[in-house]
Design a protein around this motif. Structure first.
Motif, PDB file in Angstrom:
ATOM      1  N   SER A   1      -1.099 -14.917  32.292  1.00  0.00           N
ATOM      2  CA  SER A   1      -0.702 -14.856  30.889  1.00  0.00           C
ATOM      3  C   SER A   1      -0.110 -13.507  30.502  1.00  0.00           C
ATOM      4  CB  SER A   1      -1.903 -15.149  29.990  1.00  0.00           C
ATOM      5  OG  SER A   1      -2.950 -14.209  30.229  1.00  0.00           O
ATOM      6  N   SER A   2      -0.321 -12.480  31.333  1.00  0.00           N
ATOM      7  CA  SER A   2       0.222 -11.158  31.040  1.00  0.00           C
ATOM      8  C   SER A   2       0.152 -10.305  32.298  1.00  0.00           C
ATOM      9  CB  SER A   2      -0.558 -10.474  29.906  1.00  0.00           C
ATOM     10  OG  SER A   2      -1.905 -10.249  30.301  1.00  0.00           O
ATOM     11  N   TRP A   3       0.855  -9.174  32.294  1.00  0.00           N
ATOM     12  CA  TRP A   3       0.807  -8.249  33.420  1.00  0.00           C
ATOM     13  C   TRP A   3       1.065  -6.833  32.937  1.00  0.00           C
ATOM     14  CZ3 TRP A   3       5.426  -5.815  33.412  1.00  0.00           C
ATOM     15  CH2 TRP A   3       6.546  -6.521  32.975  1.00  0.00           C
ATOM     16  N   THR A   4       0.597  -5.880  33.728  1.00  0.00           N
ATOM     17  CA  THR A   4       0.784  -4.453  33.441  1.00  0.00           C
ATOM     18  C   THR A   4       1.085  -3.739  34.750  1.00  0.00           C
ATOM     19  OG1 THR A   4      -0.771  -4.526  31.583  1.00  0.00           O
ATOM     20  CG2 THR A   4      -0.265  -2.359  32.502  1.00  0.00           C
ATOM     21  N   VAL A   5       2.068  -2.886  34.742  1.00  0.00           N
ATOM     22  CA  VAL A   5       2.437  -2.106  35.923  1.00  0.00           C
ATOM     23  C   VAL A   5       2.312  -0.625  35.582  1.00  0.00           C
ATOM     24  CG1 VAL A   5       4.266  -1.534  37.568  1.00  0.00           C
ATOM     25  CG2 VAL A   5       3.995  -3.891  36.762  1.00  0.00           C
ATOM     26  N   THR A   6       1.646   0.128  36.438  1.00  0.00           N
ATOM     27  CA  THR A   6       1.496   1.566  36.241  1.00  0.00           C
ATOM     28  C   THR A   6       1.875   2.304  37.513  1.00  0.00           C
ATOM     29  OG1 THR A   6      -0.832   1.522  36.899  1.00  0.00           O
ATOM     30  CG2 THR A   6      -0.361   1.271  34.559  1.00  0.00           C
ATOM     31  N   TRP A   7       2.284   3.562  37.364  1.00  0.00           N
ATOM     32  CA  TRP A   7       2.533   4.422  38.517  1.00  0.00           C
ATOM     33  C   TRP A   7       2.489   5.886  38.066  1.00  0.00           C
ATOM     34  CZ3 TRP A   7       6.348   1.544  36.124  1.00  0.00           C
ATOM     35  CH2 TRP A   7       7.466   2.214  35.653  1.00  0.00           C
ATOM     36  N   PRO A   8       2.253   6.814  38.997  1.00  0.00           N
ATOM     37  CA  PRO A   8       2.224   8.230  38.642  1.00  0.00           C
ATOM     38  C   PRO A   8       3.577   8.691  38.117  1.00  0.00           C
ATOM     39  CG  PRO A   8       1.246   7.870  40.809  1.00  0.00           C
ATOM     40  CD  PRO A   8       1.915   6.581  40.414  1.00  0.00           C
ATOM     41  N   ARG A   9       3.559   9.479  37.074  1.00  0.00           N
ATOM     42  CA  ARG A   9       4.811   9.957  36.487  1.00  0.00           C
ATOM     43  C   ARG A   9       5.358  11.126  37.302  1.00  0.00           C
ATOM     44  NH1 ARG A   9       5.714  11.661  30.122  1.00  0.00           N
ATOM     45  NH2 ARG A   9       7.968  12.092  30.271  1.00  0.00           N
ATOM     46  N   PRO A  10       6.572  10.996  37.838  1.00  0.00           N
ATOM     47  CA  PRO A  10       7.137  12.110  38.619  1.00  0.00           C
ATOM     48  C   PRO A  10       7.370  13.327  37.730  1.00  0.00           C
ATOM     49  CG  PRO A  10       8.337  10.052  39.009  1.00  0.00           C
ATOM     50  CD  PRO A  10       7.467   9.829  37.824  1.00  0.00           C
ATOM     51  N   ASP A  11       7.181  14.500  38.293  1.00  0.00           N
ATOM     52  CA  ASP A  11       7.391  15.732  37.535  1.00  0.00           C
ATOM     53  C   ASP A  11       8.845  15.856  37.107  1.00  0.00           C
ATOM     54  OD1 ASP A  11       4.748  16.413  37.896  1.00  0.00           O
ATOM     55  OD2 ASP A  11       5.142  17.663  39.676  1.00  0.00           O
ATOM     56  N   GLY A  12       9.038  16.208  35.848  1.00  0.00           N
ATOM     57  CA  GLY A  12      10.375  16.470  35.350  1.00  0.00           C
ATOM     58  C   GLY A  12      11.211  15.240  35.076  1.00  0.00           C
ATOM     59  N   HIS A  13      10.592  14.036  35.035  1.00  0.00           N
ATOM     60  CA  HIS A  13      11.337  12.802  34.809  1.00  0.00           C
ATOM     61  C   HIS A  13      11.124  12.301  33.381  1.00  0.00           C
ATOM     62  CE1 HIS A  13      12.543  11.507  39.027  1.00  0.00           C
ATOM     63  NE2 HIS A  13      11.927  12.666  39.196  1.00  0.00           N
ATOM     64  N   ALA A  14      12.216  11.915  32.734  1.00  0.00           N
ATOM     65  CA  ALA A  14      12.171  11.347  31.382  1.00  0.00           C
ATOM     66  C   ALA A  14      12.738   9.935  31.440  1.00  0.00           C
ATOM     67  CB  ALA A  14      12.969  12.204  30.412  1.00  0.00           C
ATOM     68  N   ILE A  15      11.950   8.941  31.046  1.00  0.00           N
ATOM     69  CA  ILE A  15      12.335   7.534  31.118  1.00  0.00           C
ATOM     70  C   ILE A  15      12.782   7.050  29.744  1.00  0.00           C
ATOM     71  CG2 ILE A  15      11.473   5.195  31.558  1.00  0.00           C
ATOM     72  CD1 ILE A  15       9.619   6.363  33.634  1.00  0.00           C
ATOM     73  N   SER A  16      13.847   6.250  29.724  1.00  0.00           N
ATOM     74  CA  SER A  16      14.357   5.721  28.455  1.00  0.00           C
ATOM     75  C   SER A  16      15.014   4.374  28.712  1.00  0.00           C
ATOM     76  CB  SER A  16      15.379   6.695  27.841  1.00  0.00           C
ATOM     77  OG  SER A  16      16.472   6.882  28.723  1.00  0.00           O
ATOM     78  N   ASN A  17      15.418   3.719  27.622  1.00  0.00           N
ATOM     79  CA  ASN A  17      16.198   2.470  27.693  1.00  0.00           C
ATOM     80  C   ASN A  17      15.507   1.394  28.533  1.00  0.00           C
ATOM     81  OD1 ASN A  17      18.269   3.648  26.164  1.00  0.00           O
ATOM     82  ND2 ASN A  17      19.225   4.506  27.990  1.00  0.00           N
ATOM     83  N   LEU A  18      14.204   1.232  28.355  1.00  0.00           N
ATOM     84  CA  LEU A  18      13.490   0.176  29.083  1.00  0.00           C
ATOM     85  C   LEU A  18      13.867  -1.186  28.518  1.00  0.00           C
ATOM     86  CD1 LEU A  18      10.851  -0.144  31.115  1.00  0.00           C
ATOM     87  CD2 LEU A  18       9.834  -0.946  28.983  1.00  0.00           C
ATOM     88  N   TRP A  19      14.042  -2.180  29.406  1.00  0.00           N
ATOM     89  CA  TRP A  19      14.273  -3.550  28.964  1.00  0.00           C
ATOM     90  C   TRP A  19      13.278  -4.480  29.650  1.00  0.00           C
ATOM     91  CZ3 TRP A  19      17.702  -0.824  32.011  1.00  0.00           C
ATOM     92  CH2 TRP A  19      17.931  -1.301  33.299  1.00  0.00           C
ATOM     93  N   ASN A  20      12.969  -5.597  28.967  1.00  0.00           N
ATOM     94  CA  ASN A  20      12.043  -6.624  29.462  1.00  0.00           C
ATOM     95  C   ASN A  20      10.610  -6.122  29.590  1.00  0.00           C
ATOM     96  OD1 ASN A  20      14.090  -8.456  29.575  1.00  0.00           O
ATOM     97  ND2 ASN A  20      14.306  -8.468  31.793  1.00  0.00           N
ATOM     98  N   GLY A  21      10.197  -5.209  28.735  1.00  0.00           N
ATOM     99  CA  GLY A  21       8.818  -4.725  28.775  1.00  0.00           C
ATOM    100  C   GLY A  21       8.570  -3.696  27.693  1.00  0.00           C
ATOM    101  N   GLY A  22       7.305  -3.253  27.605  1.00  0.00           N
ATOM    102  CA  GLY A  22       6.922  -2.201  26.673  1.00  0.00           C
ATOM    103  C   GLY A  22       6.460  -0.975  27.439  1.00  0.00           C
ATOM    104  N   LEU A  23       6.905   0.209  27.030  1.00  0.00           N
ATOM    105  CA  LEU A  23       6.698   1.440  27.794  1.00  0.00           C
ATOM    106  C   LEU A  23       5.721   2.368  27.101  1.00  0.00           C
ATOM    107  CD1 LEU A  23       7.621   3.395  30.112  1.00  0.00           C
ATOM    108  CD2 LEU A  23       9.393   4.194  28.517  1.00  0.00           C
ATOM    109  N   THR A  24       4.782   2.930  27.895  1.00  0.00           N
ATOM    110  CA  THR A  24       3.895   3.992  27.444  1.00  0.00           C
ATOM    111  C   THR A  24       3.955   5.122  28.458  1.00  0.00           C
ATOM    112  OG1 THR A  24       2.393   2.435  26.363  1.00  0.00           O
ATOM    113  CG2 THR A  24       1.542   4.636  26.823  1.00  0.00           C
ATOM    114  N   LEU A  25       4.227   6.344  27.989  1.00  0.00           N
ATOM    115  CA  LEU A  25       4.304   7.516  28.858  1.00  0.00           C
ATOM    116  C   LEU A  25       3.165   8.469  28.541  1.00  0.00           C
ATOM    117  CD1 LEU A  25       8.143   8.308  28.768  1.00  0.00           C
ATOM    118  CD2 LEU A  25       6.861   7.271  30.636  1.00  0.00           C
ATOM    119  N   ASP A  26       2.364   8.791  29.547  1.00  0.00           N
ATOM    120  CA  ASP A  26       1.359   9.840  29.443  1.00  0.00           C
ATOM    121  C   ASP A  26       1.836  11.045  30.239  1.00  0.00           C
ATOM    122  OD1 ASP A  26      -0.305   8.201  27.926  1.00  0.00           O
ATOM    123  OD2 ASP A  26      -1.207   7.320  29.723  1.00  0.00           O
ATOM    124  N   ASP A  27       1.048  12.105  30.210  1.00  0.00           N
ATOM    125  CA  ASP A  27       1.438  13.311  30.930  1.00  0.00           C
ATOM    126  C   ASP A  27       1.556  13.066  32.430  1.00  0.00           C
ATOM    127  OD1 ASP A  27       1.533  14.698  28.578  1.00  0.00           O
ATOM    128  OD2 ASP A  27      -0.493  15.527  28.776  1.00  0.00           O
TER     129      ASP A  27
END
Length: 460
Positions: free
Chosen positions: A393-419
């Motif tokens: 009924s739902s899914w979540t994907v996580t991964w370590p945030r690479p240093d110095g990377h800024a993510i934008s323009n996500l499609w087909n999902g909802g984005l949350t960025l932590d440190d």
């Protein structure tokens, strides 16, 4: 008639006429405020203020949609009492032109085009937008093989009141759904049918009901729902048989069609297909067979020669399934005590303790791939697959945030960025996954290098 160097809305200077059709003329123009090239479509609207108001309103609805496989509408303006759509621009050709050049196209090409377009239409449907005119003429192919759906100018949000005369059938007749040909209002299922008719035409070289100079006879033929049998009997033909059903309730949703086309591309069984029989040499392994090797479809489709310029935009590389260095398909989940799996761009490994007595399938896997890169940035594509043996009924994907990377323009999902982490949850239209079903999301990012992260997928 508009002319070269004419300025539209005090901002867009016409440079070159690149196309003309029944709906209007398309010009390459210069946005003098932002210093960029755009496409300006001057529509042949009726002179009545109500018609202009309707098209301007529907153009603004189309401008809500932001997706890498949909042409972006930047602005809606009026010029000389007529509406104009200002869109992103890219040299490209239509799917119709490709069929005219090559004749019937190969399955891998058609499935790849449909898969991209279905992702954009699924996002539009999730936002309440019905396109209403999906055809080979409105699917545009960039020079790198990217497919985009164009001309949301006649699309409108479900529930928004318009002044459209109900007696007028909107859309290109040869690609209409039976219910629309019969005079009913277009709904989400109508777009599903039209995309199926478009892919049928690309595979067979002609629309499902043929063509005729008598539009009334063609509409009657479509309303009766008598699709000509396909000469092609491949797996894509099986998908189109599900899509080209007369009853809208019997068709898959656009999100489901996107998953079906993904299964065709990756060589996975379609829902309802029998799984491969166990082989003694595999010790009873019943995993789907590895996907056959495919030639990148952009090399099949796009040939040297003059390129017709039409209104499209962002350049995106073609998305291909990735395998491990030995050329193997994604391995089956290990026995585990949890329903969590971690994957990288080339392999998939389970992250739970192994049990020798019980088997608990992993809930989902996530596969990361780079579809395009440039100095200081890249575009990524992630495929999420249900491997649990039950519907999710739902899914979540996580991964370590690479240093110095800024993510934008996500499609087909909802984005949350932590440190130190990136989390993507499903969108409204792609959270439910059937057994063996898959979906995708993607994003653009800036960073000093192209990453290869370990992904963790969990489900609900």
């Amino acid at each position: 008639m508009s002319e070269r160097d004419e300025v539209i809305a005090g901002r867009y200077r016409l440079v070159e006429l690149v196309g003309r059709g029944a709906a209007g003329a398309v010009w390459r123009a210069r946005d003098e405020r932002l210093g960029r090239s755009v496409a300006v479509k001057l529509l042949n609207a009726a002179d009545s203020p109500s018609a202009v108001e309707r098209i301007v309103r529907e153009g603004r609805v189309a401008a809500r949609l932001r997706h890498p496989h949909a042409v972006t509408v930047h602005d809606v303006v009026e010029h000389g009492g007529k509406p104009c759509l200002v869109m992103e621009y890219l040299p490209s050709k239509t799917l119709a032109e490709l069929v005219d050049e090559r004749g019937p196209l190969p399955e891998e090409l058609v499935a790849g085009v449909g898969w991209q377009v279905a992702s954009a239409l699924a996002a539009a449907h999730a936002d309440g937008i019905v396109h209403r005119d999906v055809t080979t003429f409105n699917i545009l192919l960039g020079e790198d093989g990217t497919a985009k759906i164009a001309d949301f100018g006649i699309a409108r949000a479900i529930g928004e009141h318009t002044v459209t005369d109900a007696r007028v059938v909107v859309g290109t007749p040869a690609f209409l759904a039976p219910e629309v040909a019969a005079g009913q209002e277009a709904v989400f299922a109508s777009d599903v049918y039209s995309l199926g008719a478009t892919l049928y035409a690309a595979m067979e070289g002609h629309p499902p009901f043929g063509t005729t100079d008598n539009p009334y006879a063609l509409l009657r033929r479509i309303a009766d729902g008598e699709v000509a049998p396909m000469r092609f009997s491949g797996r894509l033909g099986d998908v189109l048989a599900r899509v080209l059903r007369r009853d809208p309730a019997e068709r898959p949703t656009m999100a489901e069609l996107h998953g079906l086309l993904g299964a065709v591309m990756e060589g996975r069984p379609l829902p309802g297909e029998p799984r491969p029989e166990p082989d003694a040499a595999q010790n009873g392994d019943t995993r789907p067979l590895p996907a056959p090797r495919r030639v990148p479809w952009r090399r099949v489709a796009l040939v040297a020669g003059a390129v017709v310029l039409v209104a499209t935009g962002i350049v995106i590389g073609d998305s291909l399934s990735r395998t491990d260095p030995a050329g193997n398909a994604e391995p089956a989940p290990d026995d585990s005590t949890t329903a969590t799996t971690t994957t990288s761009s080339s392999t998939a490994t389970t992250s739970a303790a192994v049990s020798s007595t019980a088997t608990t399938p992993a809930a989902c896997t996530a596969r990361f791939g780079i579809t395009n890169s440039w100095p200081g940035g890249y575009q990524a594509h992630v495929t999420v697959r249900n491997t649990s043996g039950r519907a999710l009924s739902s899914w979540t994907v996580t991964w370590p945030r690479p240093d110095g990377h800024a993510i934008s323009n996500l499609w087909n999902g909802g984005l949350t960025l932590d440190d130190d982490s990136v989390t993507v949850v499903n969108a409204a239209h792609n959270g439910k996954l059937p057994v063996d079903g898959s979906t995708t999301f993607g994003f653009t990012a800036n960073g000093p290098s192209v990453p290869d992260p370990d992904l963790t997928c969990t489900s609900g």
